[in-house]
Motif scaffolding. Structure first.
Motif, PDB file in Angstrom:
ATOM      1  N   ARG A  39       1.178  -1.131   0.072  1.00 51.60           N
ATOM      2  CA  ARG A  39       0.204  -0.532  -0.242  1.00 51.60           C
ATOM      3  C   ARG A  39       1.744   0.998   0.255  1.00 51.60           C
ATOM      4  N   SER A  40       2.037   1.460   0.860  1.00 49.49           N
ATOM      5  CA  SER A  40       2.549   2.494   1.015  1.00 49.49           C
ATOM      6  C   SER A  40       2.836   2.593  -0.500  1.00 49.49           C
ATOM      7  N   LEU A  41       3.681   1.510  -0.741  1.00 44.65           N
ATOM      8  CA  LEU A  41       4.533   1.603  -2.322  1.00 44.65           C
ATOM      9  C   LEU A  41       3.612   2.631  -3.535  1.00 44.65           C
ATOM     10  N   SER A  42       1.930   1.986  -3.522  1.00 45.23           N
ATOM     11  CA  SER A  42       1.428   3.050  -4.073  1.00 45.23           C
ATOM     12  C   SER A  42       1.689   5.181  -4.061  1.00 45.23           C
ATOM     13  N   ALA A  43       1.757   5.374  -2.769  1.00 47.66           N
ATOM     14  CA  ALA A  43       2.015   6.903  -3.042  1.00 47.66           C
ATOM     15  C   ALA A  43       3.411   7.316  -3.310  1.00 47.66           C
ATOM     16  N   CYS A  44       4.165   6.163  -3.512  1.00 47.65           N
ATOM     17  CA  CYS A  44       6.236   6.137  -3.731  1.00 47.65           C
ATOM     18  C   CYS A  44       6.778   6.520  -5.314  1.00 47.65           C
ATOM     19  N   GLN A  45       7.734   6.633  -5.668  1.00 43.86           N
ATOM     20  CA  GLN A  45       8.097   6.634  -6.857  1.00 43.86           C
ATOM     21  C   GLN A  45       9.494   5.955  -6.753  1.00 43.86           C
ATOM     22  N   GLY A  46       9.828   5.799  -5.594  1.00 45.58           N
ATOM     23  CA  GLY A  46      11.028   5.228  -5.345  1.00 45.58           C
ATOM     24  C   GLY A  46      11.671   4.938  -3.763  1.00 45.58           C
ATOM     25  N   VAL A  47      12.567   3.226  -3.614  1.00 47.07           N
ATOM     26  CA  VAL A  47      12.553   3.076  -2.713  1.00 47.07           C
ATOM     27  C   VAL A  47      13.849   2.509  -1.996  1.00 47.07           C
ATOM     28  N   LEU A  48      14.071   2.666  -0.750  1.00 50.65           N
ATOM     29  CA  LEU A  48      15.662   1.747  -0.291  1.00 50.65           C
ATOM     30  C   LEU A  48      15.639   0.788   0.481  1.00 50.65           C
ATOM     31  N   LEU A  49      16.420   0.101  -0.227  1.00 45.36           N
ATOM     32  CA  LEU A  49      16.530  -1.661   0.088  1.00 45.36           C
ATOM     33  C   LEU A  49      17.299  -1.853   0.809  1.00 45.36           C
ATOM     34  N   VAL A  50      17.043  -1.962   2.334  1.00 42.34           N
ATOM     35  CA  VAL A  50      18.169  -1.736   3.444  1.00 42.34           C
ATOM     36  C   VAL A  50      18.336  -3.444   3.221  1.00 42.34           C
ATOM     37  N   VAL A  51      19.577  -3.939   3.231  1.00 42.15           N
ATOM     38  CA  VAL A  51      20.222  -5.316   3.620  1.00 42.15           C
ATOM     39  C   VAL A  51      21.388  -5.155   4.618  1.00 42.15           C
ATOM     40  N   PRO A  92      20.238   0.000  -3.133  1.00 41.40           N
ATOM     41  CA  PRO A  92      20.101  -0.897  -2.677  1.00 41.40           C
ATOM     42  C   PRO A  92      20.587  -0.028  -1.770  1.00 41.40           C
ATOM     43  N   VAL A  93      20.958  -0.060  -0.109  1.00 41.86           N
ATOM     44  CA  VAL A  93      21.702   0.522   1.172  1.00 41.86           C
ATOM     45  C   VAL A  93      21.959  -0.529   2.140  1.00 41.86           C
ATOM     46  N   ILE A  94      23.118  -1.215   1.755  1.00 41.87           N
ATOM     47  CA  ILE A  94      23.893  -1.558   2.920  1.00 41.87           C
ATOM     48  C   ILE A  94      23.957  -1.045   4.173  1.00 41.87           C
ATOM     49  N   ASN A  95      23.530  -1.708   4.957  1.00 40.47           N
ATOM     50  CA  ASN A  95      23.554  -1.345   6.437  1.00 40.47           C
ATOM     51  C   ASN A  95      24.955  -2.450   7.097  1.00 40.47           C
ATOM     52  N   LYS A  96      25.012  -1.701   8.663  1.00 42.67           N
ATOM     53  CA  LYS A  96      25.453  -2.396   9.569  1.00 42.67           C
ATOM     54  C   LYS A  96      26.607  -2.227   9.085  1.00 42.67           C
ATOM     55  N   ILE A  97      27.919  -1.591   8.318  1.00 45.77           N
ATOM     56  CA  ILE A  97      29.078  -1.850   8.194  1.00 45.77           C
ATOM     57  C   ILE A  97      29.886  -2.036   8.861  1.00 45.77           C
ATOM     58  N   ASP A  98      29.523  -1.430   9.833  1.00 46.58           N
ATOM     59  CA  ASP A  98      30.032  -1.300  11.453  1.00 46.58           C
ATOM     60  C   ASP A  98      30.369  -2.942  12.027  1.00 46.58           C
ATOM     61  N   SER A 118      26.815  -3.300  -8.909  1.00 46.57           N
ATOM     62  CA  SER A 118      27.238  -3.423  -7.690  1.00 46.57           C
ATOM     63  C   SER A 118      28.339  -1.628  -6.934  1.00 46.57           C
ATOM     64  N   ASP A 119      27.626  -1.503  -8.019  1.00 48.89           N
ATOM     65  CA  ASP A 119      28.387   0.284  -7.767  1.00 48.89           C
ATOM     66  C   ASP A 119      27.564   0.845  -7.446  1.00 48.89           C
ATOM     67  N   GLU A 120      26.131   0.974  -6.961  1.00 47.86           N
ATOM     68  CA  GLU A 120      24.424   1.295  -6.556  1.00 47.86           C
ATOM     69  C   GLU A 120      24.689   1.097  -5.583  1.00 47.86           C
ATOM     70  N   CYS A 121      24.930   0.112  -4.865  1.00 46.60           N
ATOM     71  CA  CYS A 121      25.254   0.024  -3.261  1.00 46.60           C
ATOM     72  C   CYS A 121      25.627   0.968  -2.675  1.00 46.60           C
ATOM     73  N   ILE A 122      24.859   1.510  -0.835  1.00 43.69           N
ATOM     74  CA  ILE A 122      25.661   2.796  -1.052  1.00 43.69           C
ATOM     75  C   ILE A 122      25.792   1.611   0.792  1.00 43.69           C
ATOM     76  N   LYS A 123      27.203   1.991   0.982  1.00 42.21           N
ATOM     77  CA  LYS A 123      27.540   1.581   2.297  1.00 42.21           C
ATOM     78  C   LYS A 123      26.905   2.020   3.735  1.00 42.21           C
ATOM     79  N   ILE A 124      26.574   2.070   4.378  1.00 46.38           N
ATOM     80  CA  ILE A 124      26.243   2.984   6.075  1.00 46.38           C
ATOM     81  C   ILE A 124      26.215   1.945   7.021  1.00 46.38           C
TER      82      ILE A 124
END
Ligand code: GDP
Ligand code: MG
Length: 556
Positions: free
Chosen positions: A91-103, A129-135, A156-162
């Motif tokens: 449902r939420s996606l119907s109000a959006c144009q994009g997503v952050l896919l956290v992994v 794509p957002v790669i989380n918990k790199i700590d 893979s270069d589109e992934c953001i590491k945070i």
């Protein structure tokens, strides 16, 4: 606010991969909330969410962000990760144009990562794509990058590491939202077209509808019409969620916000409805696929005098959670109540807990069952295996994705827990409906001295009838008081008895302990016995206290 400076996006991920924590950092970074050490999943506002540490309701927040001299309006929707709540996500996606896919950088792609990716992909949204918990000590972001490339075909270069926890590199996420997610395609000059994508009931203000504006403008004082009910209302208040409600003069196409219009009845602002201006009708927006309940359970007030209160509590809560289906039902033992359909067991538990915590209602919930279709013919003789493997994909050397066809009955109750313990917590699981299949099911009766107990009739798989029947007989034996005669508790399929327990006869009477003596004590005992009788149900010659049903029917 110029449309090209608006971005509407959701954060999606597997449970615990850090969606709500990332939302906290984004709120801080944009100055929406003050930066303190205490900001822990601030968008998880419900008590049940805070106690369980999970998100069950999607939440919206509008953030303002300056970037290269331009001010942007970023509407963020935080979503739940658990499989039972994927309805909230779609449902939420119907109000959006994009997503952050956290992994999670340690756990990598999990079952709901895959499910959520495909929800976004099918809705044709941009996926960041957002790669989380790199700590984390065991973090392996490179491995996760490769998984993402292999499974989702995202370079893979589109992934953001945070690290959402420490705040590391979270600015790049904001940057990517602005650069990679397109602004909404809307027309402000057209007449108003607003999608109700969520709504809650406030005791004082009535229905608060969360809306996404696809066309036009809405202001306080406007007359609006619900496409669903055709009723007209005057808008009392519009505003943005910041993340708390903050009134504004107007809401424009492209914005996400809330609207209050004197809707007093919970059936008036259905999720999925389209609102338009009076005398300017528009084609309604596509609503939402209605959710398909998977697990059913009976719900009854503990005391029948509470029936009306519980009824109104259920109505209000289902407004906020439209995926629950409600049908009136009644039981000889438990009185008038409802049969509710849920998307899964966790969903059922959360709904029950919200009723208690947000509406102060306490209820009896019966053991959940799954839907069956009965066909009265010999085709049930067809041998069906209980699980069939459909597909296998290697995500990398250490991880494999298996697809099986399962009877729903086998997975709703304890499959997830068994899977977790067998795999030491490594396996994850998601499911979708695959339709009805034939199976060898039998109707099992529970008998007390030869009389069927209607409340306890169940449908079970032939191979499991014996163990389930035995368990119910044992539970009933423990909760039935002894009576003046012996009671035979039996489980039967047709005329065949498959399990039996016996409750021995009881000889004493309630007054045996107070021979002669104290008359007030005697009266008290008699009174208590009379009260107890009111709550009894007679099956044949056997008296069954309401309690006993509750103990046998209730989820453990
Ligand atoms: P959600 O279920 O996806 O919303 O996940 P939460 O945001 O509730 O986070 C789940 C758990 O992971 C919490 O205990 C967080 O503190 C923790 N967590 C989130 N982000 C990070 C991170 O970057 N590093 C570490 N070490 N833990 C994190
Ligand atoms: Mg969360």
């Amino acid at each position: 606010f110029p449309v090209e400076n608006i971005r509407n996006f959701s954060i999606v991920a597997h449970v615990d991969h850090g969606k709500s924590t990332l939302a906290d950092r984004l709120l801080e970074l944009t100055g929406t909330i003050d930066k303190t050490k205490n900001n822990k999943q601030v968008l998880d506002k419900l008590q049940v969410e805070r106690e369980r540490g999970i998100t069950v309701k999607a939440q919206t927040a509008s953030l303002f962000h300056n970037c290269e001299g331009k001010q942007y309006l970023l509407n963020l929707i935080d979503t739940p990760g658990h499989v039972d709540f994927s309805y909230e996500v779609s449902r939420s996606l119907s109000a959006c144009q994009g997503v952050l896919l956290v992994v999670d950088a340690n756990e990598g792609i999990q079952a709901q990562t895959v499910a959520n990716f495909f929800l976004a992909f099918e809705a044709q949204l941009s996926v960041i794509p957002v790669i989380n918990k790199i700590d984390l000590k065991n973090a392996d972001p490179e491995r996760v990058e490769n998984q993402i490339e292999k499974v989702f075909d995202i370079p893979s270069d589109e992934c953001i590491k945070i690290s959402a926890k420490l705040g590391t590199n979270v600015e790049s996420v904001l940057q990517a939202v602005i650069e990679r997610i397109p602004p909404p395609k809307v027309h402000r000059k057209n007449p108003l077209r607003a999608l109700v994508f969520d709504s809650t009931f406030d005791q004082y203000r009535g229905v608060i509808a969360n809306v996404a504006l696809f066309d036009g403008v809405v202001s306080k004082g406007d007359k609006i019409v619900s496409a669903h009910t055709q009723k007209t209302y005057e808008v009392n208040e519009v505003g943005v969620l910041n993340p708390n409600e903050q009134p504004t003069h107007k809401l424009y196409a492209g914005q996400v916000g809330y609207l209050i219009a004197g809707m007093k009845n919970v059936t008036e602002a259905q999720i999925g409805d389209t609102l338009y201006l009076h005398k300017q009708p528009v084609e309604p927006l596509p609503g939402f696929k209605s959710a398909k309940p998977m697990v059913f359970a009976g719900m009854y007030p503990i005391d029948q005098s509470e029936y009306n209160n519980l009824k109104s509590a259920i109505e209000k809560l289902t407004l906020n959670d439209s995926s629950v289906t409600v049908h009136r039902d009644s039981s000889l033992a438990l009185g008038a109540g409802w049969r509710l359909g849920f998307l899964g067991l966790l969903h059922m538990e959360v709904f029950n807990q919200r009723l208690e915590q947000e509406y102060n209602a306490s209820v009896i919930l019966t053991t959940p069952t799954v839907p069956y279709k009965a066909v009265l013919s010999s085709s049930k003789l067809i041998k069906a295996r209980r699980a069939v493997q459909k597909n296998m994909i290697f995500i990398d050397q250490n991880r494999v994705m298996l697809k099986y066809l399962f009877p729903l009955n086998e997975i709703v109750v304890d499959f997830y827990d068994s899977l977790k313990s067998l795999s030491s917590g490594y396996a994850s699981f998601d499911y979708e409906d695959a339709g009805y299949q034939t199976a060898e099911l039998v109707k099992m009766d529970i008998l007390l001295n030869g009389n069927t107990v209607e409340e306890l009739v169940t449908v079970v798989h032939k191979d499991k009838a014996h163990s389930i029947g035995k368990a119910i007989c044992e539970r009933l034996k423990d909760s039935l008081p002894r009576q003046l005669f012996e009671i035979a508790i039996q489980a039967a399929i047709g005329s065949k008895i498959i399990a039996r327990e016996t409750v021995k006869a009881y000889r004493k009477n309630v007054l045996a302990k107070c021979y002669g003596g104290d008359i007030t004590r005697k009266m008290k005992l008699l009174k208590r016995q009379a009260e107890g009788k009111k709550k009894l149900r007679k099956i044949g010659n056997v008296e069954v206290p309401k309690d006993a049903f509750i103990k046998v029917l209730k989820t453990q």
